[in-house]
Design a protein around this motif. Structure first.
Motif, PDB file in Angstrom:
ATOM      1  N   GLY A  27      38.180  31.731  32.780  1.00 41.41           N
ATOM      2  CA  GLY A  27      39.343  31.091  32.188  1.00 41.41           C
ATOM      3  C   GLY A  27      40.610  31.891  32.365  1.00 41.41           C
ATOM      4  O   GLY A  27      40.624  32.953  32.992  1.00 41.41           O
ATOM      5  N   SER A  28      41.699  31.377  31.791  1.00 40.46           N
ATOM      6  CA  SER A  28      43.013  31.992  31.921  1.00 40.46           C
ATOM      7  C   SER A  28      43.687  32.107  30.558  1.00 40.46           C
ATOM      8  O   SER A  28      43.437  31.300  29.653  1.00 40.46           O
ATOM      9  N   LEU A  29      44.543  33.089  30.461  1.00 40.36           N
ATOM     10  CA  LEU A  29      45.414  33.254  29.304  1.00 40.36           C
ATOM     11  C   LEU A  29      46.752  33.790  29.797  1.00 40.36           C
ATOM     12  O   LEU A  29      46.805  34.506  30.805  1.00 40.36           O
ATOM     13  N   ARG A  30      47.794  33.472  29.071  1.00 43.17           N
ATOM     14  CA  ARG A  30      49.101  34.072  29.356  1.00 43.17           C
ATOM     15  C   ARG A  30      49.594  34.772  28.095  1.00 43.17           C
ATOM     16  O   ARG A  30      49.791  34.134  27.056  1.00 43.17           O
ATOM     17  N   ARG A  90      44.180  38.852  40.249  1.00 47.37           N
ATOM     18  CA  ARG A  90      43.870  37.986  39.104  1.00 47.37           C
ATOM     19  C   ARG A  90      44.997  37.945  38.081  1.00 47.37           C
ATOM     20  O   ARG A  90      45.205  36.924  37.438  1.00 47.37           O
ATOM     21  N   PHE A  91      45.711  39.047  37.932  1.00 45.54           N
ATOM     22  CA  PHE A  91      46.777  39.155  36.930  1.00 45.54           C
ATOM     23  C   PHE A  91      48.136  39.217  37.617  1.00 45.54           C
ATOM     24  O   PHE A  91      48.274  39.783  38.704  1.00 45.54           O
ATOM     25  N   THR A  92      49.130  38.636  36.985  1.00 49.50           N
ATOM     26  CA  THR A  92      50.511  38.765  37.441  1.00 49.50           C
ATOM     27  C   THR A  92      51.410  39.054  36.245  1.00 49.50           C
ATOM     28  O   THR A  92      51.082  38.716  35.105  1.00 49.50           O
ATOM     29  N   ILE A  93      52.539  39.686  36.525  1.00 48.80           N
ATOM     30  CA  ILE A  93      53.537  39.975  35.496  1.00 48.80           C
ATOM     31  C   ILE A  93      54.846  39.333  35.924  1.00 48.80           C
ATOM     32  O   ILE A  93      55.240  39.414  37.088  1.00 48.80           O
ATOM     33  N   GLN A 147      50.155  37.000  33.031  1.00 46.06           N
ATOM     34  CA  GLN A 147      49.291  35.865  33.345  1.00 46.06           C
ATOM     35  C   GLN A 147      47.956  36.403  33.823  1.00 46.06           C
ATOM     36  O   GLN A 147      47.910  37.170  34.796  1.00 46.06           O
ATOM     37  N   MET A 148      46.897  36.001  33.157  1.00 42.44           N
ATOM     38  CA  MET A 148      45.563  36.500  33.468  1.00 42.44           C
ATOM     39  C   MET A 148      44.684  35.331  33.872  1.00 42.44           C
ATOM     40  O   MET A 148      44.453  34.415  33.078  1.00 42.44           O
ATOM     41  N   ASN A 149      44.204  35.363  35.102  1.00 43.00           N
ATOM     42  CA  ASN A 149      43.343  34.316  35.631  1.00 43.00           C
ATOM     43  C   ASN A 149      41.971  34.882  35.956  1.00 43.00           C
ATOM     44  O   ASN A 149      41.803  36.088  36.118  1.00 43.00           O
ATOM     45  N   ASN A 150      41.004  33.972  36.069  1.00 44.74           N
ATOM     46  CA  ASN A 150      39.638  34.371  36.405  1.00 44.74           C
ATOM     47  C   ASN A 150      39.172  35.531  35.514  1.00 44.74           C
ATOM     48  O   ASN A 150      38.679  36.541  36.006  1.00 44.74           O
ATOM     49  N   LEU A 151      39.332  35.346  34.232  1.00 47.00           N
ATOM     50  CA  LEU A 151      39.015  36.414  33.290  1.00 47.00           C
ATOM     51  C   LEU A 151      37.527  36.722  33.277  1.00 47.00           C
ATOM     52  O   LEU A 151      36.682  35.821  33.457  1.00 47.00           O
TER      53      LEU A 151
END
Length: 128
Positions: free
Chosen positions: A15-18, A66-69, A81-85
């Motif tokens: 999943g993803s979270l921001r 997986r992560f971006t700022i 932004q955190m994807n493919n947690l």
């Protein structure tokens, strides 16, 4: 200068979270932002950072791809932004501000030493 994180929660693997980091009582442009995390029973570790303008970012190997700022200067907010947690991403996530100075070679830091101000953290849990 105060930093307040939000956006944490529980999510399943993949999943993803921001996460958001709102900075108050300071002009947005003149500090680098770092994101850190502390997992259960672990020491705090760097996740990534963004320079004062937000056009340069760096990440530790475990979250690359997986992560971006990003930074929104109009709202004085930085985002993670955190994807493919993954379950190993579980922890309390902190944002921090580094007032500099920086160099061209090191526009932001992925170690905690240079950071002058810290938020209180937001919990991220990745589990089935």
């Amino acid at each position: 200068l105060q930093l307040v994180e939000s956006g944490g929660g529980s999510v399943q693997p993949g999943g993803s979270l921001r996460l958001s980091c709102i900075v108050t009582e300071f002009t947005m442009d003149y500090y680098a932002i770092g994101w850190f995390r502390q997992g259960p029973g672990k020491e705090r570790e760097a996740v990534g950072c963004a320079n004062d303008i937000g056009d340069v970012t760096r990440f530790v190997d475990s979250v690359k791809g997986r992560f971006t700022i990003s930074r929104d200067h109009t709202s004085s907010t930085a985002y993670l932004q955190m994807n493919n947690l993954k379950p190993e991403d579980t922890g309390v996530y902190f944002c921090a501000a580094d007032l500099g100075p920086w160099t061209v070679q090191a526009p932001c830091a992925t170690d905690s030493g240079p950071y002058d101000y810290w938020g209180q953290g937001t919990q991220v849990t990745v589990a089935q």
